[in-house]
Design a protein around this motif. Structure first.
Motif, short mmCIF file in Angstrom:
data_model
loop_
_atom_site.label_atom_id
_atom_site.label_comp_id
_atom_site.label_asym_id
_atom_site.label_seq_id
_atom_site.Cartn_x
_atom_site.Cartn_y
_atom_site.Cartn_z
N ASP A 299 68.58 55.46 53.02
CA ASP A 299 67.76 54.25 53.24
C ASP A 299 68.43 53.04 52.60
N SER A 300 68.86 53.23 51.35
CA SER A 300 69.44 52.12 50.58
C SER A 300 70.77 51.66 51.18
N LEU A 301 71.60 52.60 51.63
CA LEU A 301 72.88 52.22 52.24
C LEU A 301 72.64 51.40 53.51
N ASN A 302 71.69 51.86 54.34
CA ASN A 302 71.40 51.14 55.57
C ASN A 302 70.87 49.74 55.30
N GLU A 303 70.15 49.61 54.18
CA GLU A 303 69.55 48.32 53.87
C GLU A 303 70.53 47.39 53.15
N LYS A 304 71.19 47.93 52.09
CA LYS A 304 71.98 47.06 51.22
C LYS A 304 73.45 46.93 51.61
N CYS A 305 73.94 47.85 52.44
CA CYS A 305 75.36 47.81 52.80
C CYS A 305 75.54 47.50 54.28
N LEU A 309 78.87 48.40 56.35
CA LEU A 309 78.82 49.41 57.42
C LEU A 309 79.32 48.81 58.74
N GLU A 310 78.98 47.55 58.96
CA GLU A 310 79.45 46.86 60.16
C GLU A 310 80.96 46.74 60.17
#
Lengths: 485, 485
Positions: A299-305, A309-310
């Motif tokens: 969850d945190s990776l998808n939100e904060k990174c 990630l892009e």
């Protein structure tokens, strides 16, 4: 499997050849550039604006505190640096000082050149033109001749161009007044960051159009990791990895865990002992921690990174990981049955090989729509001797593996905490109890039932981003053939 | 110096002897206890309340999920555990289930016994008495005979006694209804946690009163670290250490640093490279980070680890560290002058030895009222080759050491980032440049001026708490004589 390792060997040989070729080319070009620099120096005209540009001298870079030690010292003495990533329209008409790397240079004419400056993955276009006060033709020439990856300080006005700028992250332009080279990179680098940042799709598309673009292979990247690390995808990968470690710690600390530092130097072989915890009743308590830890992390990776990630996805396209708020748990027996139903026969009391694990991952995705799940109650025979057997069937054990996209990422279990039983299990596994007496004895001083698990952070990032190669997420990977850089 | 190492050697020998003696005693007592247990078993009377106490069976401890697998399984099936630290007056008259270690037992009569239960440094008194429903004389006997450090589960009512309870952290008492031994410790432990927790002052005071209490020396502690770690002071030390690491990371992450994982396996010798950062103008930027990082850390330890610091201080009394909101910075030359003024002659271009460092710490404390300060501009000759010399005097360098209570805790500097100058400095220091070519070459690809520093977390805790011995803050210290446990 054998064809894969042959491929790897071939690729290693090719990489070595390529690196040697690049090195030769580098030396040749360096010599040529030095010669050219020397000749251009000798024909330099007088320039009344010469204090507005040039190389910063070594004495100034030795933390000189005199504000008039040189042109650079004078120019920056009353200024603060603005981060390239912070250059937005709000700073319009403001004078700024930026530091970054020369990403690319583009001479337009004798009177005008562009230089794209990169800092921490952010890029901004800088215009150096003689129609600005204090900018000479010699300064345009100096800027146009800057080596890529050199570190520069630029002072100029933030301007918002009428048309959007292509190929930079920032949408403002700097109209440069002063520009100093803080540290020069060599004229020809062994790998170009621009080349290293290219996706396979871009290379393919160019090839279709009849244009052959350089492809930098993995071994060359690792040989020149210092340069390779500067691509947006790699900046993303290692920032994501830092975030994985941060969440890992934060979550466990918030659950009352204490981080301890165990010796790297021990007499016997052993597990990493990454996370160990008391079990009150059931080893599912350990799986509960794994479950919540990883769902929190994803969850945190998808939100904060998102940006990171892009950046990774742009070079190495991947689908976001499918996972559930409550992680799916299957027993080993259920997994074996699913494989059997799909026509894959595996030993019900043996371990799963990589192929079977991948296949099961596929089946689980089809049936449960998740790429993250826990497989537990592994056969006792395939786990370490200190694994607690199941209460109802001694052929199985209170252990589990966790999978991301069909690959094992975590191994965990309830440990045997009763010293007599631990010694019995060691003997049954053919281990000389004398060699592990300190370990067994420590259980005689009173130990609660407990369990734990080990995680590879580099593997988490590799699998979360579907990168397919652990060398992509290890900063300086090591193997018997690679102990440097 | 030589007398100190002799002392250490003597203490090592003494520790070995002591450990051997303890081991012999342990074996003898264990045999006696087993014999006594066997005989008491044979004369055991029938007990209609026998399901309310006893040892938990191994099958139950194998994560058995059947709620009726045994007495313990039935007793706990519908209950949740309450932490010992959470047992307060608010839970009065409530029935609770707790898990912890047998800290001490005290039989009062055939009908009554006390057992103090410890969990994570918190202790609570439990009363087992036949006037409570379901408690038999046999249960009292079972409880009174429990081995110290055994893990037990106790079910009982929270009660608030009229008089305050002495010697426990919690001020409530548990009136026990059921008590099970989850895992037995051996009857006589190599060291007693109670002995290991005793301060020198207590031992001295007892001696004055004619009572000789056991003193557990450092080597014996390390031999049985698994037990030693359970003292309140040690629980405090390693929780403080965890907090030091946490703040260290949190602060640097908040400043935009990225944590990376460098190989532990490298071909040459090298520094840990703990914190590295870009320098814009001056190496004081690195000292600024050190300054704010440590002031933040000290503030946070004093605020968040109050209980832990108290626990440490109770066994190892110390004065709180004196430090300033803005850290004092002195040049090496100023330090040498202070020593000179105090009658201590040191080589102005050499390094300070331990004695001189301590003396300077004392002088700084007297003059500036701080035990935390930075000494910078060290002589170039005593720093590694990659240290940047000062711009105004090549005999000195852009480097610094940081001191807590007169001992060095951090070493840092601006690094040489110009490859030609780096090679020159290596040669001047007698280093074969070929052996460090990868390192020097990496600077040819464009590198900004930069600096960094290394910190030992174990030393931070040792000096913050004035513990005087690094073995007190290292979980499993290693030296050529100690590679186990």
């Amino acid at each position: 499997m054998s064809s894969e390792s042959e491929e790897q060997q071939l690729s290693k040989k090719a990489a070595k050849k390529e690196a040697a070729k690049l090195e030769k080319m580098r030396r040749r070009q360096e010599a040529a550039a030095l010669a050219s620099a020397a000749s251009s120096l000798s024909v330099e005209e007088e320039d009344s604006y010469s204090s507005n540009y040039g190389d910063v001298t070594l004495p100034e870079l030795k933390s000189c505190s005199k504000p008039d030690a040189g042109n650079w010292s004078i120019a920056i003495s009353s200024m603060d640096w603005t981060r390239v990533g912070a250059l937005t329209e709000e700073l319009k008409e403001k004078e700024v000082l930026i530091r970054g790397r020369v990403h690319t240079t583009r001479p337009v004419s004798k009177n005008m050149a562009f230089v794209v400056v990169r800092e921490r993955g952010f890029t901004v276009q800088c215009l150096v033109a003689t129609h600005e006060a204090g900018v000479s033709r010699q300064m345009v020439k100096f800027v146009a001749a800057l080596n890529r990856e050199s570190i520069i300080d630029a002072i100029g006005m933030v301007s918002v161009p009428g048309n959007p700028i292509k190929g930079t992250t920032q949408q403002v332009e700097i109209h440069v007044r002063k520009l100093y080279c803080v540290n020069k990179a060599m004229p020809t680098l062994p790998i170009n960051v621009e080349d290293a940042a290219r996706s396979d799709a871009e290379i393919e598309a160019a090839l279709q159009a009849g244009d052959k673009l350089p492809r930098v292979n993995q071994d060359t990247r690792l040989n020149f990791r210092v340069l390779d690390i500067r691509t947006p995808a790699n900046q993303g990968i290692f920032r994501i990895q830092c975030q994985v470690g941060t969440i890992f710690r934060q979550f466990l600390l918030s659950e009352g865990f204490v981080e301890i530092h165990t010796p790297k130097l021990i007499a016997g072989s052993s597990e990493g002992l990454d996370v160990e915890m008391e079990i009150k009743k059931h080893y599912s308590e350990v799986m509960d921690i794994v479950d919540r830890l990883f769902v929190t992390m994803f969850d945190s990776l998808n939100e904060k990174c998102r940006m990171e990630l892009e950046a990774v996805g742009k070079q190495y396209p991947f689908e976001p990981l499918k996972y559930k708020p409550k992680t799916l748990r299957l027993t080993f027996e259920e997994g074996v049955q699913m494989l059997k139903d799909a026509g894959v026969e595996v030993d019900p009391l043996g371990d799963l090989n990589t192929e079977a694990e991948r296949k099961l991952g596929q089946l689980v995705l089809e049936k449960y729509d998740t790429e993250f799940y826990i497989l537990h109650r592994y056969p006792l025979a395939v786990r370490p001797f200190y694994t607690m057997p199941c209460y109802d069937n001694a052929l199985y054990s209170n252990s589990f593996d966790v999978f991301i996209r069909g690959e094992e990422i975590i191994s965990g279990a309830q440990r045997v905490h009763v010293p007599e039983f631990l010694a019995e299990r060691a003997q049954a596994c053919g281990i000389d109890v004398n060699t592990i007496s300190t370990y067994v004895d420590s259980f005689r001083y009173g130990v609660p039932p407990h369990g734990g698990f080990g995680v590879g952070l580099e593997r988490v990032v590799m699998l979360f981003c579907a990168l397919g190669n652990i060398r992509k997420t290890s900063l300086y990977p090591r193997d018997p053939q690679r102990i440097a850089p």
